[in-house]
Structure formats: structure tokens, C-alpha cells
Enzyme design. Sequence first.
Site, PDB file in Angstrom:
ATOM      1  N   ASP A 162       2.687  -0.140  -7.687  1.00 32.80           N
ATOM      2  CA  ASP A 162       2.757   0.024  -9.135  1.00 32.80           C
ATOM      3  C   ASP A 162       4.179  -0.056  -9.664  1.00 32.80           C
ATOM      4  O   ASP A 162       5.154  -0.083  -8.909  1.00 32.80           O
ATOM      5  CB  ASP A 162       2.134   1.363  -9.548  1.00 32.80           C
ATOM      6  CG  ASP A 162       2.503   2.505  -8.587  1.00 32.80           C
ATOM      7  OD1 ASP A 162       3.637   2.518  -8.074  1.00 32.80           O
ATOM      8  OD2 ASP A 162       1.661   3.377  -8.356  1.00 32.80           O
ATOM      9  N   ASN A 221      -3.994  15.113  -9.483  1.00 30.91           N
ATOM     10  CA  ASN A 221      -5.309  14.929 -10.105  1.00 30.91           C
ATOM     11  C   ASN A 221      -6.174  13.929  -9.336  1.00 30.91           C
ATOM     12  O   ASN A 221      -7.207  13.482  -9.822  1.00 30.91           O
ATOM     13  CB  ASN A 221      -5.165  14.482 -11.559  1.00 30.91           C
ATOM     14  CG  ASN A 221      -4.502  13.117 -11.702  1.00 30.91           C
ATOM     15  OD1 ASN A 221      -4.077  12.512 -10.706  1.00 30.91           O
ATOM     16  ND2 ASN A 221      -4.390  12.623 -12.928  1.00 30.91           N
ATOM     17  N   HIS A 230      -5.198  10.872  -8.280  1.00 32.61           N
ATOM     18  CA  HIS A 230      -4.951   9.447  -8.488  1.00 32.61           C
ATOM     19  C   HIS A 230      -4.322   8.811  -7.255  1.00 32.61           C
ATOM     20  O   HIS A 230      -3.639   9.463  -6.476  1.00 32.61           O
ATOM     21  CB  HIS A 230      -4.108   9.193  -9.751  1.00 32.61           C
ATOM     22  CG  HIS A 230      -2.662   9.554  -9.649  1.00 32.61           C
ATOM     23  ND1 HIS A 230      -2.053  10.458 -10.482  1.00 32.61           N
ATOM     24  CD2 HIS A 230      -1.670   9.110  -8.832  1.00 32.61           C
ATOM     25  CE1 HIS A 230      -0.775  10.562 -10.182  1.00 32.61           C
ATOM     26  NE2 HIS A 230      -0.519   9.750  -9.183  1.00 32.61           N
ATOM     27  N   GLU A 287      -5.836   6.496 -12.527  1.00 32.60           N
ATOM     28  CA  GLU A 287      -6.104   7.844 -12.987  1.00 32.60           C
ATOM     29  C   GLU A 287      -7.606   8.143 -13.003  1.00 32.60           C
ATOM     30  O   GLU A 287      -8.438   7.227 -12.967  1.00 32.60           O
ATOM     31  CB  GLU A 287      -5.535   8.021 -14.404  1.00 32.60           C
ATOM     32  CG  GLU A 287      -4.031   7.811 -14.518  1.00 32.60           C
ATOM     33  CD  GLU A 287      -3.218   9.017 -14.060  1.00 32.60           C
ATOM     34  OE1 GLU A 287      -3.741   9.851 -13.294  1.00 32.60           O
ATOM     35  OE2 GLU A 287      -2.044   9.114 -14.461  1.00 32.60           O
TER      36      GLU A 287
END
Length: 241
Positions: free
Chosen positions: A67, A136, A138, A143
Site C-alpha cells: 500500500d 481493527n 485490517h 479496512e
Amino acid sequence: MRIIRTKNYEEMSHAAANLISAQVLLKPNSVLGLATGSSPVGAYKQLIEWYEQGVLDFSQVRTVNLDEYVGLNKEHDQSYAYFMRDNLFDHVNIDPAKTNIPDGMNADGAAECARYDQVIADLGGVDLQLLGLGVNGHIGFNEPDDHFSCGTQQIELTESTRDANKRFFSSIDEVPTHARTMGVRDILQAKRVVMVASGKNKAEAVKAAFFGPITPHMPASILQYHPDFTLVADEDALSLL
């Protein structure tokens, strides 16, 4: 799924570096999928050390990074292009022309995502994908959502992700709001996947992702389906199991 339990971050980093180095030694022209953030830094340091000792040769290795932030050029000290040069590429004999990172400055997000998907396809896919784990759940910057992503996409970062990354910036206002990331499909299609997780702040995500239901609300849970997935985690990250 295979779990390698380590005592601490240092042992975790060494174990992960062992898996990556074995991949390079067995296939010198491997396509490595690389991750950024604090979790893989120790593994990169170990790989650099082995390179300096003459154990590893990166001259034929090809890489694709997971990313990049939208709006940061590759010279920005918080861009992932800069991170990779600072933490690995500038310290080993990898050919810069064989390294690939999404372009965060291309104004046409859809075109850039399509270009990056083609890069991965032209390389024949990823031999070993290194991942971290978001608090979380990801992976990359995929996400929590109501569906699993396919190819490279531009996404809006959640507040929890931006908050977790604000320590690298002067304030949360400077943290980019969007990023371009390899999709869950691309990650799942890698021949091997290695994830590193360290610290008690990752324990909830580890438990939910790998001992809970497979759901896009916990993106990493999809890795339960992967035929060659290894989680390398320290005692703190595994403390809730």
C-alpha cells in the site's frame, strides 16, 4: 494455519526473517509482497544483517508493496516508498527497478489501481506475502467492510487506523485520509502468507481474526482459508488464546 509462538518482538522478527530468507534462498527470483509499519521493521533489520554477512542475495528478487498513502510523494519521509528505502532497499543489493509500490500521487486513482493490478499479474503473482495486523483486523489498508475487496483499491482510512498512525506525524490532521492498497483477493492469492503480530494491543484482533468467524468486518479472518498461512506472534499478541 500454522502459528509460531515467540517470547517477544525480537524473537518474532527473527522467526519471520527466517521464513523470508528461506524463500529467497530456495527461489532467488522470488516475488516478495512487503509490508510497512512498525511490525516488520525488526525482520527487515535481520535480513539486512544476513545480507551484510553474505548469507542473502537480493539481486534477482522482485517486490510489490501492499500500500501507499494518497497524496504523499515518494520522497516524503512518511511515504511507504521512503519507508522501504530507509528500512530495507537502500541496505541490500536489490534492483530499484524491480521494486513496486502504488503511486500515491497519480491523480487518477482508478487508473493507478488498475495499473498496480497489472504489475502483480505480470510478475506472475506473489510467492510470499508479508503482513502486519491492524488493531481493527485490517490487512494492508483493507479496512472492515461489508464485503471482501478484490483488486487494488483506493480506500478511506478509518479513524482508528489514522489514530494508530498519528505517532508518525506531527498531528492527526497531517495523517492522510486515503490510501491505495492491494485487495484481499491479491493477498489471498499469494502462494505463501506470513503475518507478524506483536503486543497486547493486537491480542483482540488475533483472537477475533483466527479463532472467530470469517467476516469482512474482520478482514484478516479470510486468511483462515489460505492453504499456506503462518502467523508469527509474540506471547502478548497471543495472550487471549
